[in-house]
Design a protein around this motif. Structure first.
Motif, PDB file in Angstrom:
ATOM      1  N   TYR A 410      12.496 -15.455   7.248  1.00 44.10           N
ATOM      2  CA  TYR A 410      12.249 -16.426   8.255  1.00 44.10           C
ATOM      3  C   TYR A 410      12.616 -18.249   7.141  1.00 44.10           C
ATOM      4  O   TYR A 410      13.442 -19.209   7.337  1.00 44.10           O
ATOM      5  CB  TYR A 410      11.352 -16.735   8.693  1.00 44.10           C
ATOM      6  CG  TYR A 410      11.042 -15.224   9.857  1.00 44.10           C
ATOM      7  CD1 TYR A 410      12.192 -15.597  10.928  1.00 44.10           C
ATOM      8  CD2 TYR A 410       9.543 -15.216  10.863  1.00 44.10           C
ATOM      9  CE1 TYR A 410      12.086 -14.518  11.902  1.00 44.10           C
ATOM     10  CE2 TYR A 410      10.019 -13.875  10.841  1.00 44.10           C
ATOM     11  CZ  TYR A 410      11.090 -13.858  11.867  1.00 44.10           C
ATOM     12  OH  TYR A 410      10.988 -13.609  13.311  1.00 44.10           O
ATOM     13  N   TYR A 411      12.457 -17.725   5.919  1.00 39.86           N
ATOM     14  CA  TYR A 411      12.739 -18.826   5.031  1.00 39.86           C
ATOM     15  C   TYR A 411      13.113 -18.651   3.500  1.00 39.86           C
ATOM     16  O   TYR A 411      13.898 -19.719   2.688  1.00 39.86           O
ATOM     17  CB  TYR A 411      11.105 -19.327   3.974  1.00 39.86           C
ATOM     18  CG  TYR A 411      10.466 -18.589   3.057  1.00 39.86           C
ATOM     19  CD1 TYR A 411      10.658 -19.271   1.688  1.00 39.86           C
ATOM     20  CD2 TYR A 411       9.430 -17.581   3.000  1.00 39.86           C
ATOM     21  CE1 TYR A 411      10.553 -18.686   0.906  1.00 39.86           C
ATOM     22  CE2 TYR A 411       8.972 -17.182   1.663  1.00 39.86           C
ATOM     23  CZ  TYR A 411       9.560 -17.321   0.523  1.00 39.86           C
ATOM     24  OH  TYR A 411       8.965 -16.938  -1.112  1.00 39.86           O
ATOM     25  N   ILE A 412      13.441 -17.197   3.443  1.00 40.07           N
ATOM     26  CA  ILE A 412      14.671 -16.693   1.937  1.00 40.07           C
ATOM     27  C   ILE A 412      16.040 -17.145   2.583  1.00 40.07           C
ATOM     28  O   ILE A 412      16.486 -17.500   1.079  1.00 40.07           O
ATOM     29  CB  ILE A 412      13.725 -15.381   1.027  1.00 40.07           C
ATOM     30  CG1 ILE A 412      12.393 -15.389   0.772  1.00 40.07           C
ATOM     31  CG2 ILE A 412      14.634 -15.528   0.011  1.00 40.07           C
ATOM     32  CD1 ILE A 412      11.919 -14.389   0.486  1.00 40.07           C
ATOM     33  N   VAL A 413      16.040 -17.173   3.418  1.00 36.29           N
ATOM     34  CA  VAL A 413      17.354 -16.818   3.924  1.00 36.29           C
ATOM     35  C   VAL A 413      17.850 -18.501   4.048  1.00 36.29           C
ATOM     36  O   VAL A 413      18.960 -18.433   3.499  1.00 36.29           O
ATOM     37  CB  VAL A 413      17.400 -16.594   5.872  1.00 36.29           C
ATOM     38  CG1 VAL A 413      18.898 -16.629   5.883  1.00 36.29           C
ATOM     39  CG2 VAL A 413      17.939 -14.937   5.646  1.00 36.29           C
ATOM     40  N   GLY A 456      16.338 -25.546   8.661  1.00 35.10           N
ATOM     41  CA  GLY A 456      16.907 -23.954   8.693  1.00 35.10           C
ATOM     42  C   GLY A 456      15.320 -23.041   8.939  1.00 35.10           C
ATOM     43  O   GLY A 456      15.147 -21.976  10.304  1.00 35.10           O
ATOM     44  N   THR A 457      14.176 -23.328   7.984  1.00 35.76           N
ATOM     45  CA  THR A 457      12.942 -22.557   8.251  1.00 35.76           C
ATOM     46  C   THR A 457      12.798 -22.962   9.623  1.00 35.76           C
ATOM     47  O   THR A 457      11.930 -21.681  10.276  1.00 35.76           O
ATOM     48  CB  THR A 457      12.266 -22.619   7.088  1.00 35.76           C
ATOM     49  OG1 THR A 457      12.638 -22.582   6.021  1.00 35.76           O
ATOM     50  CG2 THR A 457      10.306 -21.674   7.299  1.00 35.76           C
ATOM     51  N   LEU A 458      12.292 -24.086  10.200  1.00 31.95           N
ATOM     52  CA  LEU A 458      11.667 -23.899  11.455  1.00 31.95           C
ATOM     53  C   LEU A 458      12.587 -23.210  12.817  1.00 31.95           C
ATOM     54  O   LEU A 458      12.227 -23.167  13.297  1.00 31.95           O
ATOM     55  CB  LEU A 458      11.869 -25.898  10.831  1.00 31.95           C
ATOM     56  CG  LEU A 458      11.835 -26.485  13.079  1.00 31.95           C
ATOM     57  CD1 LEU A 458       9.582 -25.737  13.731  1.00 31.95           C
ATOM     58  CD2 LEU A 458      10.964 -27.390  13.192  1.00 31.95           C
ATOM     59  N   VAL A 459      14.003 -23.721  12.446  1.00 35.27           N
ATOM     60  CA  VAL A 459      14.949 -23.132  13.240  1.00 35.27           C
ATOM     61  C   VAL A 459      14.535 -21.625  13.520  1.00 35.27           C
ATOM     62  O   VAL A 459      14.537 -20.860  14.162  1.00 35.27           O
ATOM     63  CB  VAL A 459      16.494 -23.166  13.618  1.00 35.27           C
ATOM     64  CG1 VAL A 459      17.701 -22.532  13.822  1.00 35.27           C
ATOM     65  CG2 VAL A 459      16.499 -25.027  13.306  1.00 35.27           C
ATOM     66  N   GLY A 460      14.191 -20.828  12.166  1.00 36.86           N
ATOM     67  CA  GLY A 460      14.350 -19.306  11.885  1.00 36.86           C
ATOM     68  C   GLY A 460      12.911 -19.520  12.534  1.00 36.86           C
ATOM     69  O   GLY A 460      12.934 -18.410  13.444  1.00 36.86           O
ATOM     70  N   PHE A 461      12.039 -19.779  12.842  1.00 37.17           N
ATOM     71  CA  PHE A 461      10.429 -19.848  13.394  1.00 37.17           C
ATOM     72  C   PHE A 461      10.923 -19.871  14.652  1.00 37.17           C
ATOM     73  O   PHE A 461       9.969 -19.149  15.445  1.00 37.17           O
ATOM     74  CB  PHE A 461       9.012 -20.030  12.782  1.00 37.17           C
ATOM     75  CG  PHE A 461       8.429 -19.648  11.658  1.00 37.17           C
ATOM     76  CD1 PHE A 461       8.301 -18.758  11.769  1.00 37.17           C
ATOM     77  CD2 PHE A 461       9.238 -20.243   9.788  1.00 37.17           C
ATOM     78  CE1 PHE A 461       7.320 -17.733  10.852  1.00 37.17           C
ATOM     79  CE2 PHE A 461       8.676 -20.012   9.077  1.00 37.17           C
ATOM     80  CZ  PHE A 461       7.613 -18.930   9.338  1.00 37.17           C
ATOM     81  N   LEU A 462      11.734 -21.322  15.486  1.00 37.56           N
ATOM     82  CA  LEU A 462      11.737 -21.151  16.224  1.00 37.56           C
ATOM     83  C   LEU A 462      12.686 -19.974  17.590  1.00 37.56           C
ATOM     84  O   LEU A 462      12.405 -19.482  18.988  1.00 37.56           O
ATOM     85  CB  LEU A 462      12.627 -22.505  17.006  1.00 37.56           C
ATOM     86  CG  LEU A 462      11.354 -23.203  16.215  1.00 37.56           C
ATOM     87  CD1 LEU A 462      12.545 -24.700  17.012  1.00 37.56           C
ATOM     88  CD2 LEU A 462      10.495 -23.461  17.945  1.00 37.56           C
ATOM     89  N   CYS A 463      13.545 -19.284  16.761  1.00 36.65           N
ATOM     90  CA  CYS A 463      14.158 -17.963  17.060  1.00 36.65           C
ATOM     91  C   CYS A 463      13.930 -16.598  16.812  1.00 36.65           C
ATOM     92  O   CYS A 463      14.306 -15.361  17.221  1.00 36.65           O
ATOM     93  CB  CYS A 463      15.403 -17.911  16.544  1.00 36.65           C
ATOM     94  SG  CYS A 463      16.414 -19.948  16.391  1.00 36.65           S
ATOM     95  N   MET A 464      12.625 -16.285  16.548  1.00 37.56           N
ATOM     96  CA  MET A 464      11.740 -15.246  16.194  1.00 37.56           C
ATOM     97  C   MET A 464      11.374 -14.437  17.607  1.00 37.56           C
ATOM     98  O   MET A 464      11.302 -15.448  18.511  1.00 37.56           O
ATOM     99  CB  MET A 464      11.042 -15.384  14.701  1.00 37.56           C
ATOM    100  CG  MET A 464       9.500 -16.654  15.926  1.00 37.56           C
ATOM    101  SD  MET A 464       8.350 -16.450  14.431  1.00 37.56           S
ATOM    102  CE  MET A 464       7.756 -14.348  14.179  1.00 37.56           C
ATOM    103  N   SER A 465      11.197 -13.633  17.109  1.00 38.84           N
ATOM    104  CA  SER A 465      10.683 -12.254  18.568  1.00 38.84           C
ATOM    105  C   SER A 465      10.220 -11.253  17.581  1.00 38.84           C
ATOM    106  O   SER A 465      10.481 -10.519  17.303  1.00 38.84           O
ATOM    107  CB  SER A 465      11.836 -11.543  19.773  1.00 38.84           C
ATOM    108  OG  SER A 465      11.441 -11.226  20.506  1.00 38.84           O
TER     109      SER A 465
END
Length: 512
Positions: A410-413, A456-465
């Motif tokens: 979620y943050y390294i990408v 980008g990190t915030l979007v990653g967390f919003l897209c996590m499942s």
């Protein structure tokens, strides 16, 4: 380490941009202020440990290190039960069958290994540690946030490594050796090797993989007759499980990005870039894929009609499954199994070394004064903290494993997206003014990198499942009750869309 006395050569940087700092030891030019510092450096040289910390390694200190050494190092780093533990999460945690687990491991590892492999070439071309490189896009202050995240991430992976090895050692001891002691023993080996640094880490990895791979082959041989061919699922729930497992796999691969270039900084800068990238990619991909596939096969034992595997798993987790593969085959086989288990339990020290080494370097990057403290001091302090945390979490391997593998993605990408965009669009052919690495006034301001990375990190967390949380975007996609994890696909797109125009604006305004 044998010193290479070749002439001072270029790193594709105009000679007029270079500082005289590069012709001498960076440590001497920046921190020679006290006799205690010089005495500590002398002591480090005496015991044969690595003398340098985050200082740029000048060309005069480079050696003829072969790119093949990176293949061996990265293969050996991952040749451990941590990779085994990640693979077995496919059947054990995400409810996948054998073939869908196998295909996930193949596909997502092929993709994930690309990014750290590319970053590995930055080490020998610049002589800079991996997390110094974000300073050329994030600037001075935002980079400190990235470094702080890396400290927590490496601490988490160190805990995962110690727990996966400790679980097996605990089973070998029949539950009589306290798990806390098992974890401390595994962790202590990692800390000791990491204290000595670069040469010792490469020397250890050069031979460790042979022993480890032999033991994994024995495990596969005896376990093969017990593994179950669990059928592949279908529907939206299967897709959700594949994407969630894929995120964990991607996260495990990209977790190498913040430290992968640390293992080529002493390599001759004229070494072929493609050879470095190819060898790094091969070592990272093959080790993780092969061992994770074995882990997935091991995870299928949970569904075995033989109830002893379920009982072993319920009592001892993955370590119990490994022990049962050698059971009911006679005293000789059980004795061999015990030896294999002991070796495999300590295999995690190989990758635990990476976390301890990276933590020591990261602490030095936090403040200018920290450079005055030898790297091994921070490694030791970080090691003590990690052992305390590992002992506290010794009964939660699966939870800690999935959480840290996912957080990495979620943050390294987004971080990797910024680094590679900066490199390929504005610093082609490694046109970095490496003399500016520690000069906050000449580094970029970092607004565009900080904003794009955050979004980008915030979007990653919003897209996590994942088991512990499903983001609203993931929940709205695909119709599955657990949502669809598309974090690693959408996060880099958002990061890039924000970073490109922001960086153009930043360059026009500040010219750096």
């Amino acid at each position: 380490m044998e010193s290479n006395k070749k002439a001072h050569s270029a790193v594709n940087i105009p000679r007029t941009q270079r500082s005289d700092v590069e012709s001498s030891s960076i440590a001497e030019s920046t921190v020679v202020e006290s006799s205690s510092w010089e005495k500590s450096r002398q002591w480090i040289r005496t015991i044969g440990a690595e003398e340098y910390g985050i200082e740029r390694v000048p060309e005069s200190q480079r050696v003829k290190q072969s790119p093949w050494s990176l293949f061996i190092a990265f293969f050996s780093f991952n040749c451990c039960t941590t990779a085994l533990a990640l693979g077995y999460l496919g059947p054990a945690l995400f409810g996948l069958g054998w073939w869908d687990s196998f295909l996930c491991l193949l596909f997502f590892n092929l993709i994930g290994a690309v990014f750290p492999a590319i970053v590995s070439a930055f080490g020998h071309r610049t002589g800079l540690r991996t997390l110094i490189l974000p300073r050329f896009s994030f600037g001075w202050w935002p980079t400190k946030v990235v470094i702080l995240l890396n400290i927590f991430t490496q601490m988490g992976w160190a805990i995962v490594n110690a727990l996966s090895g400790g679980d097996i050692l605990f089973v070998v001891g029949g539950g009589k050796l306290p798990k806390a002691v098992c974890v401390v023993l595994i962790g202590a080996v990692s800390i000791i090797i990491a204290l000595f640094g670069y040469d010792y880490i490469h020397a250890y990895q050069r031979y460790a993989w042979v022993v480890m791979l032999s033991c994994f082959a024995i495990l596969a041989g005896f376990g093969g007759s017990h593994f179950e061919n669990i059928p592949m699922g279908s529907g939206s729930q299967e897709t959700a499980s594949v994407l969630a497992f894929g995120t964990a796999i991607i996260g495990c691969e990209v977790a190498w990005v913040p430290c992968v270039a640390d293992y080529s900084v002493y390599m001759d800068e004229q070494t072929n870039n493609w050879a470095v990238v190819a060898c790094s990619y091969g070592g990272l991909f093959l080790s993780q894929f092969l061992l994770e596939a074995l882990g997935a096969a091991l995870g299928t034992l949970i569904s075995s009609p033989d109830e002893r595997f379920r009982r072993a798993y319920d009592s001892f987790g993955m370590g119990g499954l490994i022990e049962e593969t050698f059971a009911e085959r006679g005293a000789g086989v059980r004795g061999l199994g015990t030896f294999v288990q002991i070796v495999l339990s300590f295999s995690t020290a190989a990758v635990g070394v990476v976390s301890m080494y990276s933590i020591g370097l990261s602490f030095q990057m936090m403040t200018e004064k920290a450079v005055r403290v030898p790297r091994f001091v921070f490694t030791l302090v970080g090691g003590v903290v990690f052992l305390v945390c590992a002992v506290a979490g010794r009964d939660h391997l699966e939870s800690v494993m999935t959480n840290f593998a996912n957080v990495c993605a979620y943050y390294i990408v987004p971080l990797t997206t910024v680094l590679l965009a900066e490199h390929y669009l504005w610093r082609k052919k490694f046109t970095y003014n490496v003399a500016d690495w520690n000069d906050k006034e000449r580094l970029p301001v970092g607004i565009s990198a900080a904003v794009s990375f955050t979004l980008g990190t915030l979007v990653g967390f919003l897209c996590m499942s994942q088991v512990w949380w499903v983001g609203p975007i993931a929940a709205a996609v695909g119709g599955s009750p657990t949502g669809m994890d598309i974090s690693w696909m959408l996060a880099p797109v958002v990061t890039l869309a924000v970073y490109l125009p922001g960086r153009y604006w930043e360059l026009r305004k500040w010219k750096r």
